[in-house]
Design an enzyme around this catalytic site. Structure first.
Site, mmCIF file in Angstrom:
data_model
loop_
_atom_site.group_PDB
_atom_site.id
_atom_site.type_symbol
_atom_site.label_atom_id
_atom_site.label_comp_id
_atom_site.label_asym_id
_atom_site.label_seq_id
_atom_site.Cartn_x
_atom_site.Cartn_y
_atom_site.Cartn_z
ATOM 1 N N GLU A 44 0.710 -1.184 -0.175
ATOM 2 C CA GLU A 44 -0.029 0.110 0.049
ATOM 3 C C GLU A 44 0.893 1.315 -0.078
ATOM 4 O O GLU A 44 1.822 1.566 0.748
ATOM 5 C CB GLU A 44 -0.881 -0.059 1.224
ATOM 6 N N LYS A 117 -10.142 1.694 -1.958
ATOM 7 C CA LYS A 117 -10.187 1.064 -0.607
ATOM 8 C C LYS A 117 -11.519 1.487 -0.015
ATOM 9 O O LYS A 117 -12.010 2.650 -0.050
ATOM 10 C CB LYS A 117 -9.095 1.641 0.242
ATOM 11 N N CYS A 160 -5.533 -3.005 2.954
ATOM 12 C CA CYS A 160 -4.999 -2.818 4.356
ATOM 13 C C CYS A 160 -6.263 -2.973 5.093
ATOM 14 O O CYS A 160 -6.639 -4.033 5.383
ATOM 15 C CB CYS A 160 -4.458 -1.436 4.388
#
Length: 300
Positions: A44, A117, A160
């Site tokens: 990331e 995300k 993440c």
């Protein structure tokens, strides 16, 4: 007959200097491609330092459109090396609208998909809600929890904080993802004691291996490494713990990195997912008629 796929990942430090950080990413990708990797995952926000440790509007200048300089660089690299490459961008979608976006480049086809995300944290040292807008949940437009089709298979790419949510992994698997990929930036506060540090790291590894088990697919996780100071000098910085890994569809660890810079490469037998799902048919036995309350925040 087994369907094998050579999968690699790069675990690296990163710096505020984009050129330096991208050069580190490139070196790792080239090394893995030379060893036969067909699919490579980067961590990331690999092209910059982890800037979310503090809030500063000037840092929005780091963002780029999907086809900006960093995106073009990654696309050229994937084309030259004839690989599928999963990179990460701080995306400027429009003025005042920014995303934390994983982008997939497929050999000479260029960018074939992206994932913005969906779960955005807001914790001390991880002030991501200041910078990132969650991705849109619109499967019709291939947004949200929608896999990306590539020449090496259907990829369920998440980012993440998404890794803590079994719903995200399940929805990708239900849409046919053949493996789950998590570019990640997570680490310890230097003031945490040793026991707390390893409780956190063990939980992080365990939850992602459980997604492999619950969905019968391999999981590939690339985390960053090294101490990154809080550029505002207010916080104590973050010690990114590395620990990147590749697991099989029963959660078995096939490769596991230490805490320093490292590259992992594994030959995945994708046919095993079919075999495992025949033995443990979780998708068959789901009680979809009884799960309506999962769309509620909490059952009071």
């Amino acid at each position: 007959m087994a369907k094998t796929l050579s999968v690699g990942l790069v675990q690296q430090p990163a710096w505020p200097d984009k050129a330096k950080s991208l050069a580190e990413s490139e070196a790792g990708v080239r090394e893995l491609a030379a060893q036969g990797a067909e699919l490579v995952l980067l961590q990331e926000l690999h092209s910059t330092h982890y800037f979310c440790q503090y809030e500063d509007t000037a840092l929005f200048d780091l963002a780029e459109p999907l086809d900006g300089p960093s995106g073009q660089f990654l696309a050229r690299l994937a084309q030259e090396l004839d690989i599928v490459l999963v990179g990460s961008l701080f995306e400027r979608r429009a003025a005042g609208l920014y995303h934390n976006t994983a982008v997939v480049y497929d050999r000479d086809r260029g960018r074939v998909g992206h994932y913005r995300k969906m779960h955005i944290p807001d914790d001390p040292g991880f002030y991501e809600k200041f910078y990132f807008t969650p991705g849109d949940a619109d499967a019709a437009r291939h947004e949200g929890f929608t896999p990306i089709d590539t020449s090496v298979g259907r990829l369920g790419v998440l980012v993440c904080w998404d890794q803590w949510y079994p719903e995200a992994a399940r929805l990708m698997a239900l849409a046919g993802a053949e493996l789950l990929l998590y570019p990640t930036a997570i680490g310890w506060s230097p003031s945490d004691d040793t026991a707390e540090k390893y409780r956190q790291k063990d939980a992080w590894t365990l939850i992602q291996r459980s997604h492999a088990v619950a969905n019968g697919v391999p999981v590939v996780v690339a985390n960053r490494t090294g101490h990154e100071r809080d550029q505002s000098e207010v916080g104590e910085g973050i010690d990114f713990w590395g620990g990147s890994f590749i697991s099989g569809p029963q959660g078995e660890l096939l490769a596991h990195a230490g805490e320093g810079p490292e590259r992992l490469l594994v030959q995945l037998d994708l046919a095993r997912s079919e075999e495992v799902r025949r033995i443990w048919p979780y998708l068959r036995d789901r009680r979809v008629d009884a799960y309506a309350d999962l769309t509620r925040r909490y059952r009071d």
